[in-house]
Design a protein around this motif. Structure first.
Motif, PDB file in Angstrom:
ATOM      1  N   PRO A  46       0.811  -1.215   0.000  1.00 51.44           N
ATOM      2  CA  PRO A  46       0.000   0.000   0.000  1.00 51.44           C
ATOM      3  C   PRO A  46       0.847   1.270   0.000  1.00 51.44           C
ATOM      4  O   PRO A  46       1.828   1.367   0.725  1.00 51.44           O
ATOM      5  N   TRP A  65      -5.093   6.401  -0.117  1.00 52.46           N
ATOM      6  CA  TRP A  65      -4.439   5.143  -0.460  1.00 52.46           C
ATOM      7  C   TRP A  65      -4.367   5.157  -1.979  1.00 52.46           C
ATOM      8  O   TRP A  65      -5.378   5.014  -2.663  1.00 52.46           O
ATOM      9  N   PRO A  68      -4.906   1.074  -4.109  1.00 53.97           N
ATOM     10  CA  PRO A  68      -5.688  -0.021  -3.516  1.00 53.97           C
ATOM     11  C   PRO A  68      -5.945  -1.105  -4.559  1.00 53.97           C
ATOM     12  O   PRO A  68      -5.880  -0.851  -5.766  1.00 53.97           O
ATOM     13  N   LEU A  72     -11.702  -2.797  -4.786  1.00 53.98           N
ATOM     14  CA  LEU A  72     -11.887  -2.332  -3.412  1.00 53.98           C
ATOM     15  C   LEU A  72     -12.515  -0.946  -3.463  1.00 53.98           C
ATOM     16  O   LEU A  72     -11.908   0.003  -3.956  1.00 53.98           O
ATOM     17  N   ARG A  75     -12.637   1.543   2.477  1.00 53.62           N
ATOM     18  CA  ARG A  75     -11.841   0.972   3.566  1.00 53.62           C
ATOM     19  C   ARG A  75     -11.778   1.997   4.688  1.00 53.62           C
ATOM     20  O   ARG A  75     -11.714   3.200   4.449  1.00 53.62           O
ATOM     21  N   GLU A  76     -11.785   1.516   5.942  1.00 56.00           N
ATOM     22  CA  GLU A  76     -11.674   2.424   7.084  1.00 56.00           C
ATOM     23  C   GLU A  76     -10.292   3.069   7.112  1.00 56.00           C
ATOM     24  O   GLU A  76      -9.277   2.420   6.842  1.00 56.00           O
ATOM     25  N   THR A  88     -12.048   7.690  13.155  1.00 55.34           N
ATOM     26  CA  THR A  88     -12.004   6.671  12.111  1.00 55.34           C
ATOM     27  C   THR A  88     -13.182   6.928  11.194  1.00 55.34           C
ATOM     28  O   THR A  88     -14.292   7.183  11.656  1.00 55.34           O
ATOM     29  N   ARG A 116      -3.817   6.124   8.806  1.00 56.68           N
ATOM     30  CA  ARG A 116      -3.539   4.692   8.670  1.00 56.68           C
ATOM     31  C   ARG A 116      -4.801   4.011   8.159  1.00 56.68           C
ATOM     32  O   ARG A 116      -5.897   4.234   8.682  1.00 56.68           O
ATOM     33  N   ARG A 118      -7.105   0.638   7.543  1.00 56.58           N
ATOM     34  CA  ARG A 118      -7.310  -0.674   8.156  1.00 56.58           C
ATOM     35  C   ARG A 118      -6.659  -1.744   7.286  1.00 56.58           C
ATOM     36  O   ARG A 118      -6.761  -1.734   6.072  1.00 56.58           O
ATOM     37  N   GLY A 119      -5.947  -2.634   7.933  1.00 56.16           N
ATOM     38  CA  GLY A 119      -5.311  -3.734   7.226  1.00 56.16           C
ATOM     39  C   GLY A 119      -3.888  -3.445   6.770  1.00 56.16           C
ATOM     40  O   GLY A 119      -3.218  -4.319   6.234  1.00 56.16           O
ATOM     41  N   SER A 120      -3.427  -2.230   6.983  1.00 62.23           N
ATOM     42  CA  SER A 120      -2.064  -1.869   6.586  1.00 62.23           C
ATOM     43  C   SER A 120      -1.300  -1.364   7.808  1.00 62.23           C
ATOM     44  O   SER A 120      -1.848  -0.648   8.639  1.00 62.23           O
ATOM     45  N   ARG A 121      -0.034  -1.724   7.892  1.00 62.42           N
ATOM     46  CA  ARG A 121       0.808  -1.212   8.971  1.00 62.42           C
ATOM     47  C   ARG A 121       1.455   0.114   8.570  1.00 62.42           C
ATOM     48  O   ARG A 121       2.060   0.779   9.385  1.00 62.42           O
TER      49      ARG A 121
END
Length: 129
Positions: A46, A65, A68, A72, A75-76, A88, A116, A118-121
């Motif tokens: 990402p 993002w 993506p 998709l 996304r949150e 959020t 940030r 969701r699902g990504s660091r």
């Protein structure tokens, strides 16, 4: 009419006065827009960005993002201020990217704002000035 040294000196004085006046206007005007952005710098995975738009200590914040997965649609995305969760929200597709913009508010000066997904660091951060 012949151009005497006195006429030339008056013309030069006028030109310099106008030039200095033009320079002084931006120096006394309100601060310029504080628009800025920052993105994660990874070549795979990402690509997350944060964009600040506003004037002075009042900015809107956009989480983006840029790449993506196809299909998709949402996304949150979380907004963090100096490491603390602020909100959020749901980022939705806008062209090829997922985006969400929080309305302008007092972000202060020297404040680190991060987003940030969701699902990504990966986290993208920008410090206000």
């Amino acid at each position: 009419m012949p151009r005497t040294p006195a006429v030339l000196a008056d013309a030069l004085t006028l030109a310099l006065s106008l030039a200095l006046a033009a320079v002084s206007v931006p120096l006394t005007a309100t601060p310029a827009a504080a628009d800025s952005s920052a993105c994660t710098h990874h070549f795979s995975g990402p690509q997350i960005c944060v964009r600040l738009e506003g004037r002075g200590a009042r900015n809107s914040v956009t989480g983006i993002w840029t790449n993506p997965p196809d299909g998709l649609a949402a996304r949150e995305v979380s907004l963090l201020r100096d490491g603390r969760l602020v909100d959020t929200a749901m980022a939705t597709r806008s062209g090829k990217a997922l985006t969400h913009t929080w309305p302008a508010g007092d972000t202060g000066s020297g404040t680190e704002l991060c987003v940030r997904f969701r699902g990504s660091r990966r986290v993208a951060c920008q410090t206000t000035r």
